[in-house]
Design an enzyme around this catalytic site. Structure first.
Site, PDB file in Angstrom:
ATOM      1  N   HIS A 174      22.880  -7.415   5.073  1.00  0.00           N
ATOM      2  CA  HIS A 174      24.262  -6.908   5.623  1.00  0.00           C
ATOM      3  C   HIS A 174      25.147  -7.708   5.699  1.00  0.00           C
ATOM      4  CE1 HIS A 174      20.539  -5.226   7.386  1.00  0.00           C
ATOM      5  NE2 HIS A 174      21.169  -4.052   7.565  1.00  0.00           N
ATOM      6  N   GLU A 206      17.922   3.795   3.305  1.00  0.00           N
ATOM      7  CA  GLU A 206      17.126   2.330   3.397  1.00  0.00           C
ATOM      8  C   GLU A 206      15.638   2.685   3.161  1.00  0.00           C
ATOM      9  OE1 GLU A 206      20.097  -0.234   6.422  1.00  0.00           O
ATOM     10  OE2 GLU A 206      18.118   0.575   7.281  1.00  0.00           O
ATOM     11  N   HIS A 252      14.508  -2.099  11.092  1.00  0.00           N
ATOM     12  CA  HIS A 252      14.988  -3.420  11.448  1.00  0.00           C
ATOM     13  C   HIS A 252      16.386  -3.579  12.122  1.00  0.00           C
ATOM     14  CE1 HIS A 252      16.831  -3.440   7.022  1.00  0.00           C
ATOM     15  NE2 HIS A 252      17.768  -2.842   7.825  1.00  0.00           N
ATOM     16  N   HIS A 292      19.649   7.571  10.198  1.00  0.00           N
ATOM     17  CA  HIS A 292      20.612   7.247  10.969  1.00  0.00           C
ATOM     18  C   HIS A 292      21.778   7.258  10.184  1.00  0.00           C
ATOM     19  CE1 HIS A 292      19.484   3.617   8.976  1.00  0.00           C
ATOM     20  NE2 HIS A 292      20.276   2.780   9.673  1.00  0.00           N
TER      21      HIS A 292
END
Length: 283
Positions: free
Chosen positions: A59, A240, A12, A193
């Site tokens: 977030h 995630e 995303h 990441h």
């Protein structure tokens, strides 16, 4: 009876929402990332799902350090795009399915999952970017959405095993809903990441590829990956990917891969996407 017909895994990455919103998807830096979703957009037009249970992480839009639910399910009628600092994304409002959502919430709580129930919230790029990648530029989203937010931002995040088990419980809840609905489950976030510190920009293509490989078939080995392996191999934000395991757990014992897309780099992360269908097991 409602039925789960497919599962989708999808990064995303917020810059993909930016590229879409600013009509830059065909620029050389963005085009390869978007091209891998052409197949899925056509497939979704044929599949015509009624509802998507969309697993994502907030977030600091709907939740902040005051309230940190491990698992939260949206039972509202609609969800506006969040303002993440530059105004809300110019995408359609997300329409919920409160009847199915409340049924799932009740089933999960009785199945001993302590869910946080949310009736009002905004949804950020964690949810809206996957919608854009799967459906493109539309005036209204063609599906209703049940948001399922997972804490993977603040320690301690749930284990992969707990996420997989939640997916299994979601499958039981959907199967017990009497209305005939075509339901998909999406797991979003990842892949490898890290956004800060000495390892910022870390991408581990080999590990990501192995993870994608193991999503299909009848193995449940992914549910047993410890948090330290995600941290070591995929960076601090690679955790995630446990959200993909909720999707995989909801598909049953065995799955078949229909489509895969992997591209690096997209911004400073690896872009992963997979489409799976459940495989019926012989008695």
């Amino acid at each position: 009876m409602a039925r789960i017909t497919a599962g989708i895994g999808c990064s995303h990455i917020p810059v993909l929402g930016f590229a879409h919103d600013h009509k830059r998807t065909q620029e050389p830096i963005f085009a390869p990332a978007f091209a891998g979703f052409d197949w899925t957009r056509e497939w979704e037009k044929a599949e015509k799902p009624d509802v998507v249970i969309l697993v994502y992480n907030d977030h600091a839009s709907a939740f902040d350090m005051k309230i940190i639910p491990t698992f939260a399910i949206g039972c509202g009628e609609r969800y506006a795009p969040a303002d993440e600092g530059f105004g809300p994304r110019p995408v359609p409002e997300v329409i919920g399915h409160p009847v199915l959502a409340w049924h799932i919430a009740q089933s999960l709580v009785l199945d001993e999952f302590d869910m946080t129930i949310i009736n009002e919230m905004t949804v950020d790029h964690g949810l809206t970017v996957p919608m854009t990648m799967m459906f493109g530029d539309v005036d209204a989203w063609p599906v209703k959405v049940i948001p399922l937010a997972v804490n993977v931002v603040t320690y301690p995040p749930p284990s992969g095993n707990r996420c997989w088990a939640l997916g299994e419980a979601i499958a039981r809840a959907v199967e017990s809903f009497p209305e005939d609905l075509n339901v998909q489950v999406w797991g979003t976030g990842g892949m490898s990441h890290q956004l800060q510190g000495p390892r910022a920009g870390l991408i581990n293509r080999e590990w990501d590829t192995a993870f994608l490989d193991r999503l299909s078939g009848d193995s449940d080995a992914l549910r047993h990956i410890p948090h330290i392996e995600y941290l070591r191999e995929t960076g601090s934000e690679g955790i995630e990917m446990v959200m993909w395991l909720i999707m995989r757990g909801a598909l049953g014992q065995a799955t078949r891969e229909l489509h895969r897309h992997y591209h690096v780099p997209a911004s400073n992360t690896a872009l992963g996407h997979i489409v799976l269908e459940p495989v019926e097991q012989a008695a």
